[in-house]
Design an enzyme around this catalytic site. Sequence first.
Site, PDB file in Angstrom:
ATOM      1  N   LYS A 186      -6.620  38.008  78.027  1.00  0.00           N
ATOM      2  CA  LYS A 186      -7.767  38.755  78.509  1.00  0.00           C
ATOM      3  C   LYS A 186      -9.046  38.014  78.115  1.00  0.00           C
ATOM      4  O   LYS A 186      -9.160  37.486  77.009  1.00  0.00           O
ATOM      5  CB  LYS A 186      -7.776  40.162  77.916  1.00  0.00           C
ATOM      6  N   ASP A 203      -7.580  36.804  82.563  1.00  0.00           N
ATOM      7  CA  ASP A 203      -7.825  38.049  83.297  1.00  0.00           C
ATOM      8  C   ASP A 203      -9.116  38.676  82.800  1.00  0.00           C
ATOM      9  O   ASP A 203      -9.230  39.034  81.625  1.00  0.00           O
ATOM     10  CB  ASP A 203      -6.632  38.996  83.051  1.00  0.00           C
ATOM     11  N   ASP A 205       0.617  46.375  92.956  1.00  0.00           N
ATOM     12  CA  ASP A 205       0.867  47.328  91.881  1.00  0.00           C
ATOM     13  C   ASP A 205       1.711  48.451  92.465  1.00  0.00           C
ATOM     14  O   ASP A 205       1.337  49.035  93.484  1.00  0.00           O
ATOM     15  CB  ASP A 205      -0.455  47.860  91.322  1.00  0.00           C
ATOM     16  N   HIS A 242       1.203  42.916  89.318  1.00  0.00           N
ATOM     17  CA  HIS A 242       0.715  43.517  88.086  1.00  0.00           C
ATOM     18  C   HIS A 242       1.794  44.442  87.530  1.00  0.00           C
ATOM     19  O   HIS A 242       2.443  45.163  88.274  1.00  0.00           O
ATOM     20  CB  HIS A 242      -0.550  44.329  88.377  1.00  0.00           C
ATOM     21  N   GLU A 256      -7.874  36.218  87.009  1.00  0.00           N
ATOM     22  CA  GLU A 256      -7.485  37.485  87.614  1.00  0.00           C
ATOM     23  C   GLU A 256      -8.658  38.467  87.585  1.00  0.00           C
ATOM     24  O   GLU A 256      -9.367  38.562  86.575  1.00  0.00           O
ATOM     25  CB  GLU A 256      -6.304  38.035  86.836  1.00  0.00           C
ATOM     26  N   GLU A 307      -4.367  44.521  91.366  1.00  0.00           N
ATOM     27  CA  GLU A 307      -3.891  45.716  90.668  1.00  0.00           C
ATOM     28  C   GLU A 307      -4.780  46.934  90.929  1.00  0.00           C
ATOM     29  O   GLU A 307      -4.315  48.073  90.832  1.00  0.00           O
ATOM     30  CB  GLU A 307      -3.764  45.480  89.169  1.00  0.00           C
TER      31      GLU A 307
END
Length: 446
Positions: free
Chosen positions: A226, A254, A329, A356, A280, A306
């Site tokens: 992240k 992400d 998703d 995701h 992402e 997602e």
Amino acid sequence: MSQTVTDFEVHDIRFPTSEQLDGSDAMNPDPDYSAAYVVLSTAPTDGTGGTDIEGHGFCFTIGRGNEVMAAAIEALRPYVVGRPVPRTAADLAALHRELTHDSQLRWLGPEKGVMHMAAGAVVNAAWDLAAKQAGRPVWQFLAEMTPEELVSLVDFRYLTDALTPDEALTILRAAEPGRAERAERLRAEGYPAYTTSPGWLGYTDDKLVRLAKEAVADGFTQIKLKVGGNLGDDVRRLALAREAVGPDVRIAVDANQRWDVADAVKWMTALAPYDPHWIEEPTSPDDILGHAAVRAGQPVKVATGEHVANRVVFKQLLQAGAVDFVQIDAARVAGVNENLAILLLAAKYGVPVCPHAGGVGLCELVQHLSMFDYVAVSGSWENRVIEYVDHLHEHFADPTVIESGRYAAPSSPGFSARMLPESIAAHRYPEGPVWQARRTTEEDDR
């Protein structure tokens, strides 16, 4: 044996994952992984007796608002209770269309947001029920349908400028000859996975490095971090991760929608020397042109999906050349049917699907969609991976199994969605003992 849906239960289930910062990222610093969970009960209608089968489905949230999601699912009760148990593509297509085409409920979207996700939870529960009736896991139940049946499941409204029913048939018929061989290979080898478990933003550097090394030792060839809190911290963390895993392991990053376009370009230009595999959700999930600008403005490939609301936004992302990886998703759009439409769109445009997952139950669900895609749609797992996070699987009757960095193909009938009764009882919000104990602790701390 004739059966009908006799009951419809909805539960607000929450897990206090914020206590360990599991799931933390730049936009969601304290998530409590949650599920608005629906159970469809059945009974024979012809007096023959027999075993009652349940269908299970859910929407994933991160805590507050899960009660809103549960109320939206509850609003769909009249469409399901008293209905014959779905068994065929025609049955499942009819239910999907009724739930998504109701004019008054559709007004709340249209075809996006809480009401659309609620429809997806019920649709997915119906697929769980139908696959159990057939004695197949959902991926196999889908992959054994004819191309014509699969096309009948898709709502092509708003898609025909990008994908027509005839084009979808062509894609599915082209993949049909190798289905059996790919299904056997899937059972033998599993489906490629990557893990986000090392990369939560709230983790210390030491924990990041330790978990990254453990992921590689466990057979993963891709991890994800992240990013988006602080650029200096992200450079340091990505450098540490790259040193920990070496040059041959992919590291995706992400941002969870953190940036404006210019910020995304600046940030990813700074992170590019550490060879990120993709960025992402660099910006708003609704911003098709913004994603295209990010893709054009810096060297790292772009992934999103997602939080994409429906098949129409995915269509536009593909038409605009805005994404390198499509991230479906299982619980965001209106269930299996709409995800089938997205898989077909991605196949038409030649873009890999890398779903995701994570969350509570999302790994269990989405593995079926990717495996079906491999067997019956794209026919490939090249450049394709399913996200994996090692949280909360113990609460499911048929949990995801990872072997050497790959998802093992589920063999139990259904959608792998059934949560254990004791887990439901313990984590029901706010009356479950897990939440009662937490409230008592918070009162003591005050």
